[in-house]
Enzyme design. Structure first.
Site, PDB file in Angstrom:
ATOM      1  N   PRO A 243     -26.947 -25.622 -33.133  1.00 52.85           N
ATOM      2  CA  PRO A 243     -26.736 -24.261 -32.621  1.00 52.85           C
ATOM      3  C   PRO A 243     -25.729 -23.536 -33.518  1.00 52.85           C
ATOM      4  O   PRO A 243     -24.522 -23.810 -33.461  1.00 52.85           O
ATOM      5  CB  PRO A 243     -26.182 -24.497 -31.213  1.00 52.85           C
ATOM      6  CG  PRO A 243     -25.529 -25.846 -31.287  1.00 52.85           C
ATOM      7  CD  PRO A 243     -26.289 -26.643 -32.302  1.00 52.85           C
ATOM      8  N   ASP A 419     -21.185 -24.617 -36.637  1.00 54.67           N
ATOM      9  CA  ASP A 419     -21.861 -25.457 -35.659  1.00 54.67           C
ATOM     10  C   ASP A 419     -21.120 -25.278 -34.336  1.00 54.67           C
ATOM     11  O   ASP A 419     -19.974 -25.723 -34.195  1.00 54.67           O
ATOM     12  CB  ASP A 419     -21.826 -26.914 -36.116  1.00 54.67           C
ATOM     13  CG  ASP A 419     -22.580 -27.847 -35.176  1.00 54.67           C
ATOM     14  OD1 ASP A 419     -22.854 -27.448 -34.027  1.00 54.67           O
ATOM     15  OD2 ASP A 419     -22.875 -28.982 -35.589  1.00 54.67           O
ATOM     16  N   HIS A 420     -21.782 -24.634 -33.364  1.00 59.25           N
ATOM     17  CA  HIS A 420     -21.107 -24.288 -32.108  1.00 59.25           C
ATOM     18  C   HIS A 420     -20.752 -25.514 -31.276  1.00 59.25           C
ATOM     19  O   HIS A 420     -19.949 -25.432 -30.343  1.00 59.25           O
ATOM     20  CB  HIS A 420     -21.983 -23.329 -31.292  1.00 59.25           C
ATOM     21  CG  HIS A 420     -21.199 -22.337 -30.487  1.00 59.25           C
ATOM     22  ND1 HIS A 420     -19.954 -22.616 -29.975  1.00 59.25           N
ATOM     23  CD2 HIS A 420     -21.476 -21.068 -30.112  1.00 59.25           C
ATOM     24  CE1 HIS A 420     -19.505 -21.565 -29.311  1.00 59.25           C
ATOM     25  NE2 HIS A 420     -20.399 -20.608 -29.379  1.00 59.25           N
ATOM     26  N   ARG A 421     -21.330 -26.661 -31.584  1.00 59.35           N
ATOM     27  CA  ARG A 421     -20.965 -27.882 -30.878  1.00 59.35           C
ATOM     28  C   ARG A 421     -19.559 -28.341 -31.253  1.00 59.35           C
ATOM     29  O   ARG A 421     -18.932 -29.099 -30.520  1.00 59.35           O
ATOM     30  CB  ARG A 421     -21.972 -29.001 -31.202  1.00 59.35           C
ATOM     31  CG  ARG A 421     -23.394 -28.712 -30.771  1.00 59.35           C
ATOM     32  CD  ARG A 421     -24.366 -29.758 -31.304  1.00 59.35           C
ATOM     33  NE  ARG A 421     -24.373 -29.808 -32.760  1.00 59.35           N
ATOM     34  CZ  ARG A 421     -25.151 -30.617 -33.470  1.00 59.35           C
ATOM     35  NH1 ARG A 421     -25.991 -31.440 -32.850  1.00 59.35           N
ATOM     36  NH2 ARG A 421     -25.100 -30.599 -34.799  1.00 59.35           N
TER      37      ARG A 421
END
Length: 447
Positions: A243, A419-421
């Site tokens: 994401p 990377d939104h994680r």
């Protein structure tokens, strides 16, 4: 007793290798450590060495064949020894491939075709007179750092140069090589000038409103190189499951430009002093900003996040057939001069496909710079397992309000893919604020 030679994993991510060229022929003596063949891996062209001595009894695969790791490629034994070996596997380079750079000119089998496409129709073949009517290759052309190869001597050339020469009908023996040890590379073919016209046949007539029917194949399929396969696989791994969000800012590079000009002026006359580039400044500032924002200097590990205490910057380098990311290790601890010298060395060897595996693996954060190609702004694809990458645009003068007046200032746009994680929006924004502050006031890099 015969010894099997298998395709070795020559890099940490290698799953298969393409045997570019045999260095030892059947019947030749082999000593431990001798180079048997050159192998194109997913990142570089490397050497397959002998692990046992004797005589090369059998080449199980031919040059140009792509085989998986651990598959048999040759047999070493005693002179006259009889061995039983399996049939040579068919090359993955395409049907009818006869060498390392042969190309498939027929459509792929229908099983490789999307279901929405009609069945493949064989392309028309070139007429016999055309196939035999090529004129002899031109005389060697001067230029380049190397010399044309003497008649009968093996021509050293990069895989891409061989493929380009095959496409254009150019005799590599007449080309000066400017690569390592006189190796012919792609730029040498571009400098050959009129050599392509002479080798490829009569010049085409100027286009008119009436088009003659084509007598050659409708298209040419070029087999994927190992590095292009790896790029495709890693892009699929990145774009699909990761994401990603993007943060863009614009940096005032006026002071950074002045600092660079002062460094270049001070280095004049100093023997061997590297010329500091804007990319070197960006690498240094990024490394220092990551040290202050370790949340961006991280890897996604599926069941955990690895936050790195060391800063290793991967810098994207365009090579003949794709992209590779050499790593400047401990970039936060190195001076601009050290970063400049190391970046140039790594980039040069990357373009010649001569990097060792440890030189392009283990990065903690990436930088991709297209400013030298006049790109204002772009978004880069994250290189997993890293959690972020910077996309650097060109530096261009713009009218901006500075200290209450409109002035022409050198500006640069920077986009961070996150990377939104691992990285939240505010986390990435604070990192960019620190990076911008260092580039806008380079003195902050020295304390």
């Amino acid at each position: 007793m015969a010894t099997n030679v298998v395709m070795e994993a020559l890099s940490p991510t290698m799953e298969e290798g393409r045997l570019v060229e045999w260095k030892k022929q059947e019947g030749e003596p082999v000593a431990v450590g001798d180079v048997l063949a050159e192998v194109e891996t997913d990142k570089a062209v490397m050497e397959l060495v002998a692990r046992a001595g004797g005589t090369l009894i059998k080449q199980v695969v031919s040059a140009g064949t792509t085989v998986p790791v651990s598959q048999l490629v040759a047999v070493i034994g005693e002179p006259g020894e009889t061995v039983s070996v399996p049939a040579a596997p068919s090359s993955k380079g395409g049907a009818g491939a006869s060498g390392p750079d042969a190309q498939a000119t027929q459509p792929a089998p229908d099983r490789d075709r999307p279901v929405s496409m009609p069945p493949a129709v064989p392309a028309p073949q070139a007429s016999e007179p055309t196939a035999r009517g090529r004129t002899p290759a031109p005389a060697p052309t001067p230029g380049g750092n190397g010399q044309p190869m003497p008649s009968g001597e093996r021509v050293k050339a990069s895989p891409l140069a061989k493929r380009m020469a095959a496409e254009r009908g150019i005799d590599l023996a007449g080309i000066s090589g400017s690569g390592p040890e006189g190796r012919v590379v792609a730029r040498d073919l571009a400098q050959a000038g009129t050599g392509r016209t002479a080798a490829a046949g009569p010049a085409r007539p100027a286009p008119t409103t009436t088009f003659a029917a084509s007598t050659g194949p409708a298209y040419t399929d070029t087999p994927l190189t190992q590095i292009r396969k790896t790029i495709a696989k890693r892009l699929s791994q990145s774009i699909g499951p990761i994401p990603t969000f993007y943060l863009t800012t614009e940096v005032d590079m006026e002071r950074a430009s002045e600092a660079r000009e002062a460094l270049l002026e001070g280095a004049k006359g100093a023997e061997g002093a590297p010329k500091v580039s804007f990319n070197d400044l960006v690498i240094k500032a990024t490394a220092l900003a990551l040290r202050q924002h370790p949340a961006c200097n991280a890897w996604w590990q599926d069941d955990r996040i690895r936050y790195w205490n060391e800063v290793h910057i991967s810098m994207a380098v365009a090579i003949e057939d794709g992209l590779i990311t050499p790593v400047i290790r401990h970039a936060d601890r190195k001076s601009l001069r050290e970063i400049s010298a190391e970046a140039r060395d790594l980039a040069g060897r990357a373009r010649e496909r001569r990097l060792a595996p440890e030189e392009y693996t283990g990065g903690t954060f990436s930088i991709s710079n297209l400013g030298m190609l006049d790109i204002d702004e772009f978004t880069a694809v994250i290189n997993p397992p890293e959690a972020g990458i910077l996309a650097i645009g060109r530096i261009v003068p713009k009218p901006v309000v500075h200290e209450g007046t409109v002035q022409a200032r050198r500006r640069m746009r920077v986009t961070m893919s996150c990377d939104h994680r691992v990285i939240d929006g505010a986390t990435g924004a604070r990192f960019l604020q620190t990076l911008t502050g260092m580039l806008e006031n380079p003195l902050r890099m020295v304390y």
